[in-house]
Scaffold this motif. Structure first.
Motif, mmCIF file in Angstrom:
data_model
loop_
_atom_site.group_PDB
_atom_site.id
_atom_site.type_symbol
_atom_site.label_atom_id
_atom_site.label_comp_id
_atom_site.label_asym_id
_atom_site.label_seq_id
_atom_site.Cartn_x
_atom_site.Cartn_y
_atom_site.Cartn_z
ATOM 1 N N ASN A 177 6.615 -15.878 -5.370
ATOM 2 C CA ASN A 177 7.251 -16.905 -4.024
ATOM 3 C C ASN A 177 8.398 -15.780 -2.766
ATOM 4 O O ASN A 177 8.251 -16.305 -2.310
ATOM 5 C CB ASN A 177 8.650 -17.862 -4.627
ATOM 6 C CG ASN A 177 7.478 -18.504 -5.539
ATOM 7 O OD1 ASN A 177 5.997 -19.094 -4.884
ATOM 8 N ND2 ASN A 177 8.231 -19.285 -6.298
ATOM 9 N N LYS A 178 8.218 -14.341 -3.355
ATOM 10 C CA LYS A 178 8.938 -14.020 -2.552
ATOM 11 C C LYS A 178 8.012 -12.960 -1.557
ATOM 12 O O LYS A 178 8.464 -12.794 -0.878
ATOM 13 C CB LYS A 178 10.010 -12.478 -3.171
ATOM 14 C CG LYS A 178 10.699 -12.457 -4.121
ATOM 15 C CD LYS A 178 11.267 -12.077 -5.473
ATOM 16 C CE LYS A 178 12.770 -12.759 -6.018
ATOM 17 N NZ LYS A 178 13.091 -10.643 -6.813
ATOM 18 N N SER A 179 6.991 -13.578 -1.909
ATOM 19 C CA SER A 179 5.896 -12.577 -0.889
ATOM 20 C C SER A 179 4.088 -13.836 0.113
ATOM 21 O O SER A 179 3.886 -13.465 -1.305
ATOM 22 C CB SER A 179 5.190 -10.989 -1.773
ATOM 23 O OG SER A 179 4.186 -11.045 -1.360
ATOM 24 N N LYS A 180 4.585 -13.987 0.818
ATOM 25 C CA LYS A 180 3.819 -14.702 1.743
ATOM 26 C C LYS A 180 2.361 -14.347 1.258
ATOM 27 O O LYS A 180 1.606 -15.185 1.006
ATOM 28 C CB LYS A 180 3.712 -14.515 3.268
ATOM 29 C CG LYS A 180 5.448 -15.356 3.593
ATOM 30 C CD LYS A 180 5.295 -15.019 4.607
ATOM 31 C CE LYS A 180 6.582 -15.911 5.391
ATOM 32 N NZ LYS A 180 6.805 -15.863 6.693
ATOM 33 N N SER A 181 1.954 -13.010 0.599
ATOM 34 C CA SER A 181 0.102 -12.933 0.983
ATOM 35 C C SER A 181 0.690 -12.373 -0.654
ATOM 36 O O SER A 181 -1.201 -12.852 -0.904
ATOM 37 C CB SER A 181 0.227 -10.349 1.695
ATOM 38 O OG SER A 181 1.202 -10.001 0.478
ATOM 39 N N SER A 182 0.872 -12.176 -0.934
ATOM 40 C CA SER A 182 1.274 -11.684 -3.140
ATOM 41 C C SER A 182 -0.339 -10.822 -3.585
ATOM 42 O O SER A 182 -0.578 -11.269 -3.931
ATOM 43 C CB SER A 182 0.861 -13.220 -3.640
ATOM 44 O OG SER A 182 1.972 -14.232 -3.764
ATOM 45 N N THR A 183 -0.363 -9.922 -2.601
ATOM 46 C CA THR A 183 -1.119 -8.512 -2.312
ATOM 47 C C THR A 183 -0.378 -7.439 -3.989
ATOM 48 O O THR A 183 -0.378 -6.634 -3.556
ATOM 49 C CB THR A 183 -1.083 -8.120 -1.478
ATOM 50 O OG1 THR A 183 0.235 -7.743 -0.640
ATOM 51 C CG2 THR A 183 -1.959 -9.291 -0.440
ATOM 52 N N PHE A 184 -0.584 -7.790 -5.517
ATOM 53 C CA PHE A 184 -0.386 -7.204 -5.804
ATOM 54 C C PHE A 184 -1.857 -6.080 -6.148
ATOM 55 O O PHE A 184 -3.158 -6.566 -5.668
ATOM 56 C CB PHE A 184 -0.003 -8.020 -7.148
ATOM 57 C CG PHE A 184 1.169 -8.619 -7.237
ATOM 58 C CD1 PHE A 184 1.656 -8.213 -8.156
ATOM 59 C CD2 PHE A 184 1.454 -10.240 -6.650
ATOM 60 C CE1 PHE A 184 3.683 -8.769 -8.447
ATOM 61 C CE2 PHE A 184 2.400 -11.137 -6.780
ATOM 62 C CZ PHE A 184 3.657 -9.724 -7.515
ATOM 63 N N ARG A 185 -0.927 -5.094 -5.993
ATOM 64 C CA ARG A 185 -1.827 -3.471 -5.445
ATOM 65 C C ARG A 185 -1.787 -2.283 -7.589
ATOM 66 O O ARG A 185 -0.490 -3.311 -7.329
ATOM 67 C CB ARG A 185 -2.067 -3.036 -4.934
ATOM 68 C CG ARG A 185 -2.530 -3.670 -3.816
ATOM 69 C CD ARG A 185 -2.373 -2.951 -2.464
ATOM 70 N NE ARG A 185 -2.147 -3.330 -1.370
ATOM 71 C CZ ARG A 185 -3.574 -4.377 -0.756
ATOM 72 N NH1 ARG A 185 -4.493 -3.961 -0.950
ATOM 73 N NH2 ARG A 185 -3.217 -5.067 0.990
ATOM 74 N N PHE A 186 -2.502 -2.479 -7.844
ATOM 75 C CA PHE A 186 -2.427 -1.462 -9.273
ATOM 76 C C PHE A 186 -2.824 -0.242 -8.497
ATOM 77 O O PHE A 186 -4.226 0.025 -8.550
ATOM 78 C CB PHE A 186 -3.289 -2.272 -10.538
ATOM 79 C CG PHE A 186 -2.824 -1.041 -11.535
ATOM 80 C CD1 PHE A 186 -1.781 -0.757 -12.207
ATOM 81 C CD2 PHE A 186 -3.908 -0.082 -12.048
ATOM 82 C CE1 PHE A 186 -1.533 0.248 -13.023
ATOM 83 C CE2 PHE A 186 -3.449 0.769 -12.850
ATOM 84 C CZ PHE A 186 -2.599 1.169 -13.158
ATOM 85 N N PHE A 187 -2.107 0.769 -8.634
ATOM 86 C CA PHE A 187 -2.003 2.092 -8.002
ATOM 87 C C PHE A 187 -1.577 3.246 -8.586
ATOM 88 O O PHE A 187 -0.242 3.316 -8.886
ATOM 89 C CB PHE A 187 -2.503 1.895 -6.486
ATOM 90 C CG PHE A 187 -1.109 2.439 -5.718
ATOM 91 C CD1 PHE A 187 -0.115 3.023 -5.325
ATOM 92 C CD2 PHE A 187 -0.870 0.804 -5.127
ATOM 93 C CE1 PHE A 187 0.599 3.208 -4.657
ATOM 94 C CE2 PHE A 187 0.430 0.945 -4.562
ATOM 95 C CZ PHE A 187 0.610 1.697 -4.429
ATOM 96 N N GLU A 188 -2.169 4.617 -8.530
ATOM 97 C CA GLU A 188 -1.722 6.219 -9.426
ATOM 98 C C GLU A 188 -1.375 7.047 -8.357
ATOM 99 O O GLU A 188 -1.740 7.180 -7.030
ATOM 100 C CB GLU A 188 -2.110 6.041 -10.040
ATOM 101 C CG GLU A 188 -1.660 7.481 -10.833
ATOM 102 C CD GLU A 188 -2.826 8.169 -12.109
ATOM 103 O OE1 GLU A 188 -2.232 9.317 -12.892
ATOM 104 O OE2 GLU A 188 -3.777 7.743 -11.741
ATOM 105 N N THR A 189 -0.314 7.240 -8.118
ATOM 106 C CA THR A 189 0.492 8.323 -7.026
ATOM 107 C C THR A 189 1.011 9.575 -7.986
ATOM 108 O O THR A 189 1.014 9.118 -8.962
ATOM 109 C CB THR A 189 1.217 7.692 -5.906
ATOM 110 O OG1 THR A 189 2.812 7.587 -6.389
ATOM 111 C CG2 THR A 189 1.458 6.634 -5.325
ATOM 112 N N VAL A 190 1.338 10.733 -7.313
ATOM 113 C CA VAL A 190 2.271 11.849 -8.232
ATOM 114 C C VAL A 190 2.976 11.469 -9.444
ATOM 115 O O VAL A 190 3.561 11.940 -9.657
ATOM 116 C CB VAL A 190 2.273 12.609 -7.371
ATOM 117 C CG1 VAL A 190 0.680 13.428 -6.648
ATOM 118 C CG2 VAL A 190 3.313 12.933 -6.067
ATOM 119 N N ASP A 191 4.346 10.348 -8.411
ATOM 120 C CA ASP A 191 4.910 10.140 -8.866
ATOM 121 C C ASP A 191 4.535 8.612 -9.894
ATOM 122 O O ASP A 191 5.962 8.253 -11.065
ATOM 123 C CB ASP A 191 6.275 8.994 -7.637
ATOM 124 C CG ASP A 191 6.528 10.305 -7.168
ATOM 125 O OD1 ASP A 191 6.929 11.615 -7.404
ATOM 126 O OD2 ASP A 191 6.647 9.833 -5.940
ATOM 127 N N GLY A 192 3.980 8.563 -9.780
ATOM 128 C CA GLY A 192 3.670 7.489 -11.617
ATOM 129 C C GLY A 192 2.769 6.720 -11.045
ATOM 130 O O GLY A 192 1.097 6.402 -10.537
#
Length: 227
Positions: A177-192
């Motif tokens: 409910n906090k996000s109008k888009s609800s565009t959850f994404r799973f991705f990796e960076t050098v930090d984790g």
């Protein structure tokens, strides 16, 4: 999120190749090119290095694209160091190698399959359980997992996906409910790793101008388009 490492201006301080038998060879003085890629559209870090072995130092191994590659990088503008524990997944010809790699945590996760079910649980709870079982055990202590809590409960069966596919599967079913888009994404960076929405990323960004977002009934899953 605040930038902690800039790969645009960095040097390789050390590069060690470790075979499946435990033999270690230093590649530090043999590297001619280095490439590291990370993006919201990619679930894993990818990269490659060109190794020029004119003296045949590595011919005694040989390289089979199953080695562990440990890199120590230094970012000169931010004066920070980065340690990467990587898995070689593809190599080249004798004397001139191009070693392609991903992180060891992603590689080890991809060797397993997820067959499980959750009942009356939020998508974020399911994502935490999968991450703890398949990713966390191989995650370096200096890297972390950012996850945004989702709303609602669901019943879901994960039929036979690898852990990365399972995390993306849960992204597609999650909402908050906090996000109008609800565009959850799973991705990796050098930090984790990250399992978050676009709004979460913008909220956590430091020292950047706040961006006004536009929303539509149909959301493009391409992160370059935005919500």
């Amino acid at each position: 999120m605040q930038e902690t490492f800039n790969p645009g201006y960095c040097t390789i301080e050390s590069a060690d190749l470790i075979t499946a038998e435990g033999e270690t060879k230093s590649l530090t003085g043999l590297i001619g090119r280095f490439d590291l890629q990370q993006a919201m559209s990619s679930s894993t870090i990818t990269g490659s290095i060109d190794v020029l072995d004119g003296l045949g130092i590595l011919t005694s191994l040989p390289i089979r694209a199953e080695e562990n590659l440990k890199l120590k990088l230094k970012s000169h503008d931010l004066q920070t160091e980065l340690f990467l524990d990587l898995q070689v997944i593809e190599s080249g010809d004798m004397y001139a190698y191009t070693l392609h790699f991903i992180t060891r945590s992603s590689w080890n996760a991809l060797t397993e399959n997820v067959i499980t079910a959750f009942r009356q649980k939020p998508a974020s709870y399911c994502a935490k359980q999968i991450f703890q079982k398949y990713f966390a055990k191989n995650l370096d202590k200096n890297r972390k997992f950012n996850i945004e809590e989702s709303d609602g409960e669901m019943r879901v069966i994960i039929p036979d996906y690898n852990p990365i596919q399972a995390m993306n599967f849960l992204c597609a079913k999650a909402f908050t409910n906090k996000s109008k888009s609800s565009t959850f994404r799973f991705f990796e960076t050098v930090d984790g790793y990250n399992w978050v929405t676009d709004e979460w990323l913008l909220e956590k960004a430091n020292g950047t101008e706040k961006k006004n977002l536009k929303y539509s009934p149909i959301v493009d899953r391409n992160p370059l388009q935005g919500p």
